[in-house]
Design a protein around this motif. Structure first.
Motif, short mmCIF file in Angstrom:
data_model
loop_
_atom_site.label_atom_id
_atom_site.label_comp_id
_atom_site.label_asym_id
_atom_site.label_seq_id
_atom_site.Cartn_x
_atom_site.Cartn_y
_atom_site.Cartn_z
N TYR A 121 0.89 -1.22 0.05
CA TYR A 121 0.03 0.01 0.07
C TYR A 121 0.83 1.23 0.06
O TYR A 121 0.44 2.11 -0.73
CB TYR A 121 -1.10 -0.01 1.26
N VAL A 145 -3.74 4.65 -8.11
CA VAL A 145 -4.72 4.10 -6.74
C VAL A 145 -5.65 5.10 -6.40
O VAL A 145 -6.47 4.52 -5.34
CB VAL A 145 -3.61 3.38 -5.93
N ILE A 186 -8.61 2.21 -4.29
CA ILE A 186 -8.48 1.33 -3.10
C ILE A 186 -9.31 1.72 -1.89
O ILE A 186 -9.34 3.08 -1.31
CB ILE A 186 -7.16 1.25 -2.72
N HIS A 210 -11.77 -3.06 0.44
CA HIS A 210 -10.66 -3.86 -0.36
C HIS A 210 -9.83 -4.32 0.82
O HIS A 210 -9.21 -5.23 0.81
CB HIS A 210 -10.20 -2.95 -1.54
N SER A 211 -9.35 -3.32 1.67
CA SER A 211 -8.54 -3.68 2.84
C SER A 211 -8.93 -4.66 4.00
O SER A 211 -8.32 -5.35 4.24
CB SER A 211 -8.28 -2.36 3.68
#
Length: 320
Positions: A121, A132, A136, A140-141
């Motif tokens: 990241y 990105v 993101i 997603h995390s």
């Protein structure tokens, strides 16, 4: 939890005697220290994380899971301390022995996985910020975090099916397995090391190698971002070089020594590897105490926080 080569005692009649007492003397104080520092540091780190949740961005999901993995392991440490203080006698049952080992392994490979995610990241934020940005999300995390937990669990699960005690001796709790299964365990351990450690290490090195090149060549990157990235790189180098690399190298060397011993072969390095292996087991546990540095590396006032903490500790001991 394992005296490792202890299951091979009977095979060492013609070899140099292995110092099995070393682990009982070295590991308990290390585990006690890690337990105290780890709980305090993770509690403080998680509190800081929650206070700066929006400021840290999507990475905070990985950092939160990193803290949860540490706490999961730290809760099992007192049982391991009791085991060694009782001269390697496990009184909590074979099932809980395997659960304790499983918690350690999930913490270890979960931590490596989450550190790798944080590195990727950070790499994307510096090298490909426009690609990105906005793509993101927290969702997603969370999904990636669930995947890391799943992979760590799958990699660690086969370990629970190996015997953790000497035949008909439930008072032992080995961290690998008994001598009867050591050849198969060595193959499993090598595959485990490659998939759970070497691949994440290569990904992390690749990400930060590219970041360092970019930081050195480009003057347009924000200075604060540069400092945070270099600080995180230093923390990751510390974790991998002190905690993870020695543990994996010496674990597999020690298993190989056991295989050779079982085959009736003696080598002069067996005793040195065994002692180094026990030291590496103490060092790898330090990851639970050092991981909170990852929580705090992005905190702008981390130095001020550390100074205040030291002042409080000093007042406690001086008495005001």
């Amino acid at each position: 939890m394992n005296d490792d080569l202890q299951t091979c005692k009977m095979n060492f009649t013609t070899c140099q005697r292995i110092s099995f007492d070393f682990s009982g003397k070295f590991l308990p104080p290390v585990y006690i220290l890690v337990f105290i520092i780890g709980l305090v540091a993770n509690g403080w780190g998680l509190k800081s994380l929650l206070h700066n949740w929006k400021k840290l961005g999507n990475v905070n999901v990985f950092v939160l899971n990193l803290g949860l993995a540490d706490i999961l392991y730290l809760l099992t440490v007192p049982f391991v301390v009791v085991y060694y203080l009782m001269k390697s006698k496990w009184i909590f049952g074979e099932a809980f022995c395997k659960i304790t080992r499983f918690c350690f392994n999930v913490n270890l490979y979960g931590s490596i996985g989450f550190l790798t995610c944080i590195s990727v990241y950070r790499y994307l934020a510096i090298v490909h910020p426009m690609r990105v940005m906005g793509r993101i999300t927290v969702k997603h995390s969370v999904t990636i975090s669930a995947l890391v937990w799943t992979i760590a669990g799958v990699l660690s699960l086969p370990d629970m099916f190996y015997p953790k005690h000497r035949d008909r001796d439930t008072l032992k709790c080995y961290d690998t397995t008994s001598d009867n299964h050591v050849e198969e365990y060595l193959k499993y351990s090598l595959g485990w090391t490659v998939s759970g450690f070497c691949i994440p290490l290569l990904i992390t090195l690749g990400c930060y190698g590219h970041v360092i090149v970019l930081v050195c060549r480009t003057n347009t990157i924000d200075k604060v971002l540069k400092q945070k990235s270099l600080r995180l790189l230093f923390i990751l180098i510390l974790l991998f070089s002190v905690c993870y690399i020695p543990y994996h190298v010496l674990k597999n060397l020690n298993l190989w020594a056991r295989v050779l011993t079982k085959q009736g072969k003696c080598r002069g390095w067996f005793n040195g590897v065994y002692i180094a292996r026990q030291i590496s087991r103490g060092l790898v546990c330090l990851n639970s105490a050092l991981n909170p540095l990852v929580y705090l590396h992005g905190h702008e006032d981390v130095n001020a926080l550390l100074r205040r903490l030291l002042q409080r500790v000093r007042r406690m001991f001086i008495g005001g």
